[in-house]
Motif scaffolding. Structure first.
Motif, PDB file in Angstrom:
ATOM      1  N   TYR A  24       0.629  -1.181  -0.335  1.00  0.00           N
ATOM      2  CA  TYR A  24       0.023  -0.004  -0.038  1.00  0.00           C
ATOM      3  C   TYR A  24       0.878   1.224  -0.051  1.00  0.00           C
ATOM      4  O   TYR A  24       0.388   2.518  -0.173  1.00  0.00           O
ATOM      5  CB  TYR A  24      -0.819   0.138   1.232  1.00  0.00           C
ATOM      6  CG  TYR A  24      -1.791  -1.070   1.357  1.00  0.00           C
ATOM      7  CD1 TYR A  24      -2.361  -1.994   0.193  1.00  0.00           C
ATOM      8  CD2 TYR A  24      -2.363  -1.443   2.407  1.00  0.00           C
ATOM      9  CE1 TYR A  24      -3.323  -2.895   0.065  1.00  0.00           C
ATOM     10  CE2 TYR A  24      -3.257  -2.478   2.690  1.00  0.00           C
ATOM     11  CZ  TYR A  24      -3.658  -3.435   1.565  1.00  0.00           C
ATOM     12  OH  TYR A  24      -4.509  -4.141   1.391  1.00  0.00           O
ATOM     13  N   VAL A  25       2.147   1.010   0.172  1.00  0.00           N
ATOM     14  CA  VAL A  25       3.128   2.448   0.210  1.00  0.00           C
ATOM     15  C   VAL A  25       3.525   2.622  -1.121  1.00  0.00           C
ATOM     16  O   VAL A  25       4.124   1.953  -1.803  1.00  0.00           O
ATOM     17  CB  VAL A  25       4.284   2.114   1.134  1.00  0.00           C
ATOM     18  CG1 VAL A  25       5.025   3.262   1.036  1.00  0.00           C
ATOM     19  CG2 VAL A  25       3.788   1.669   2.651  1.00  0.00           C
ATOM     20  N   ARG A  26       3.066   3.914  -1.579  1.00  0.00           N
ATOM     21  CA  ARG A  26       3.482   4.422  -2.826  1.00  0.00           C
ATOM     22  C   ARG A  26       4.818   4.948  -2.863  1.00  0.00           C
ATOM     23  O   ARG A  26       5.698   4.752  -3.505  1.00  0.00           O
ATOM     24  CB  ARG A  26       2.512   5.458  -3.318  1.00  0.00           C
ATOM     25  CG  ARG A  26       2.681   5.614  -5.028  1.00  0.00           C
ATOM     26  CD  ARG A  26       1.756   6.844  -5.345  1.00  0.00           C
ATOM     27  NE  ARG A  26       0.484   6.665  -4.984  1.00  0.00           N
ATOM     28  CZ  ARG A  26      -0.230   7.762  -4.889  1.00  0.00           C
ATOM     29  NH1 ARG A  26       0.063   8.970  -5.464  1.00  0.00           N
ATOM     30  NH2 ARG A  26      -1.386   7.697  -4.500  1.00  0.00           N
ATOM     31  N   GLU A  27       5.102   5.820  -1.931  1.00  0.00           N
ATOM     32  CA  GLU A  27       6.307   6.497  -1.467  1.00  0.00           C
ATOM     33  C   GLU A  27       6.485   7.062  -0.088  1.00  0.00           C
ATOM     34  O   GLU A  27       5.565   7.205   0.673  1.00  0.00           O
ATOM     35  CB  GLU A  27       6.549   7.546  -2.747  1.00  0.00           C
ATOM     36  CG  GLU A  27       5.636   8.661  -2.880  1.00  0.00           C
ATOM     37  CD  GLU A  27       5.934   9.513  -4.020  1.00  0.00           C
ATOM     38  OE1 GLU A  27       7.150  10.209  -4.044  1.00  0.00           O
ATOM     39  OE2 GLU A  27       5.215   9.650  -4.837  1.00  0.00           O
ATOM     40  N   ILE A  28       7.888   7.373   0.151  1.00  0.00           N
ATOM     41  CA  ILE A  28       7.950   8.093   1.527  1.00  0.00           C
ATOM     42  C   ILE A  28       8.835   9.307   1.012  1.00  0.00           C
ATOM     43  O   ILE A  28       9.714   9.366   0.614  1.00  0.00           O
ATOM     44  CB  ILE A  28       8.940   6.912   2.209  1.00  0.00           C
ATOM     45  CG1 ILE A  28       8.184   5.740   2.552  1.00  0.00           C
ATOM     46  CG2 ILE A  28       9.079   7.622   3.612  1.00  0.00           C
ATOM     47  CD1 ILE A  28       8.875   4.449   3.100  1.00  0.00           C
ATOM     48  N   LEU A  29       8.148  10.239   1.802  1.00  0.00           N
ATOM     49  CA  LEU A  29       8.435  11.802   1.568  1.00  0.00           C
ATOM     50  C   LEU A  29       9.108  12.110   2.892  1.00  0.00           C
ATOM     51  O   LEU A  29       8.670  11.985   3.762  1.00  0.00           O
ATOM     52  CB  LEU A  29       7.535  12.660   1.235  1.00  0.00           C
ATOM     53  CG  LEU A  29       6.860  12.201  -0.027  1.00  0.00           C
ATOM     54  CD1 LEU A  29       5.667  13.088  -0.253  1.00  0.00           C
ATOM     55  CD2 LEU A  29       7.697  12.202  -1.375  1.00  0.00           C
ATOM     56  N   ASP A  30      10.178  13.156   2.570  1.00  0.00           N
ATOM     57  CA  ASP A  30      10.759  13.863   3.804  1.00  0.00           C
ATOM     58  C   ASP A  30       9.496  14.774   4.201  1.00  0.00           C
ATOM     59  O   ASP A  30       8.608  15.234   3.339  1.00  0.00           O
ATOM     60  CB  ASP A  30      11.848  14.662   3.319  1.00  0.00           C
ATOM     61  CG  ASP A  30      13.125  14.015   3.328  1.00  0.00           C
ATOM     62  OD1 ASP A  30      13.120  12.895   3.758  1.00  0.00           O
ATOM     63  OD2 ASP A  30      14.114  14.593   2.369  1.00  0.00           O
ATOM     64  N   TYR A  31       9.320  15.216   5.274  1.00  0.00           N
ATOM     65  CA  TYR A  31       8.363  15.888   6.043  1.00  0.00           C
ATOM     66  C   TYR A  31       8.301  17.512   5.460  1.00  0.00           C
ATOM     67  O   TYR A  31       9.420  18.120   5.449  1.00  0.00           O
ATOM     68  CB  TYR A  31       8.154  16.032   7.460  1.00  0.00           C
ATOM     69  CG  TYR A  31       7.142  16.612   8.161  1.00  0.00           C
ATOM     70  CD1 TYR A  31       5.771  16.150   8.156  1.00  0.00           C
ATOM     71  CD2 TYR A  31       7.268  18.318   8.345  1.00  0.00           C
ATOM     72  CE1 TYR A  31       4.564  16.769   8.560  1.00  0.00           C
ATOM     73  CE2 TYR A  31       6.149  18.844   8.982  1.00  0.00           C
ATOM     74  CZ  TYR A  31       5.054  18.302   8.836  1.00  0.00           C
ATOM     75  OH  TYR A  31       4.068  18.913   9.270  1.00  0.00           O
ATOM     76  N   GLN A  32       7.264  17.781   4.875  1.00  0.00           N
ATOM     77  CA  GLN A  32       6.840  19.327   4.627  1.00  0.00           C
ATOM     78  C   GLN A  32       5.773  19.583   5.240  1.00  0.00           C
ATOM     79  O   GLN A  32       4.678  18.837   4.934  1.00  0.00           O
ATOM     80  CB  GLN A  32       6.871  19.386   2.993  1.00  0.00           C
ATOM     81  CG  GLN A  32       8.110  19.341   2.507  1.00  0.00           C
ATOM     82  CD  GLN A  32       9.323  20.298   2.775  1.00  0.00           C
ATOM     83  OE1 GLN A  32       8.707  21.667   3.016  1.00  0.00           O
ATOM     84  NE2 GLN A  32      10.594  20.018   2.894  1.00  0.00           N
ATOM     85  N   PRO A  33       5.409  20.632   5.958  1.00  0.00           N
ATOM     86  CA  PRO A  33       4.061  20.981   6.389  1.00  0.00           C
ATOM     87  C   PRO A  33       3.126  20.935   5.344  1.00  0.00           C
ATOM     88  O   PRO A  33       3.131  21.658   4.234  1.00  0.00           O
ATOM     89  CB  PRO A  33       4.378  22.301   7.145  1.00  0.00           C
ATOM     90  CG  PRO A  33       5.837  22.525   7.265  1.00  0.00           C
ATOM     91  CD  PRO A  33       6.456  21.757   5.834  1.00  0.00           C
ATOM     92  N   PRO A  34       2.029  20.201   5.568  1.00  0.00           N
ATOM     93  CA  PRO A  34       0.781  20.220   4.546  1.00  0.00           C
ATOM     94  C   PRO A  34       0.266  21.362   4.548  1.00  0.00           C
ATOM     95  O   PRO A  34       0.226  22.569   5.440  1.00  0.00           O
ATOM     96  CB  PRO A  34      -0.046  19.201   4.957  1.00  0.00           C
ATOM     97  CG  PRO A  34       0.579  18.174   5.948  1.00  0.00           C
ATOM     98  CD  PRO A  34       1.588  19.305   6.677  1.00  0.00           C
TER      99      PRO A  34
END
Length: 161
Positions: A24-34
């Motif tokens: 189910y995991v498409r990708e993992i991103l570094d955190y940026q405020p949504p």
């Protein structure tokens, strides 16, 4: 890898370790405020730009009733494709950290406990007992992603997108 082995991405929320299926995991991103969305529930942090598309992003800590925590350099957003009854929902999950990809066999996964955990056990598919590197044992809690989101949550998140 045996046919009965399942792969999971493990993630940390404080001292707790959780897992979601790799499938189910498409990708993992570094955190940026949504980008904030007004009048949403507290756990809906907003929309994250994922390759030009606004993806609703939730703070797993708040969804599970854990205390909020400021983002750190280890904070990640897991971009997931969550299968629901009638569609697949793209969703970002904010985690304190992503740990690793692991394999568990079906027979390692125990039923979710009814008591003794600080979050609702109906979100849990099961738990796996693991030995830590220091010899300490602990548990990895496997989320049931479809049940983590109520139908109300799913409708709200779909509208946000």
């Amino acid at each position: 890898m045996a046919a009965a082995d399942l792969q999971f991405v493990t993630l940390g929320l404080g001292s707790e370790v959780f897992a979601v299926p790799v499938a189910y995991v498409r990708e993992i991103l570094d955190y940026q405020p949504p980008f904030a969305i007004p009048e949403g529930p507290s756990y809906l942090k907003g929309l994250t730009d994922v390759r030009g598309r606004g993806t609703p992003t939730i703070d797993l800590r708040l969804k599970l009733g854990l205390p909020p925590q400021a983002a750190s350099t280890a904070t990640r957003i897991l971009v997931m494709d969550v299968p629901l009854d009638d569609r697949v929902l793209a969703l970002g999950l904010i985690a304190d950290r992503v740990i690793e990809v692991v394999s568990f066999s079906e027979d390692q996964i125990e039923a979710a406990p009814d008591i003794g955990v600080p979050w609702r056990s109906d979100y849990i598919r099961g738990v796996v007992r693991r030995e830590g590197a220091s010899g300490n044992s602990g548990f990895v809690v496997i989320f049931d992603l479809a049940r983590l989101l109520t139908s109300q949550d799913a409708a709200l998140l779909s509208q946000a997108a």
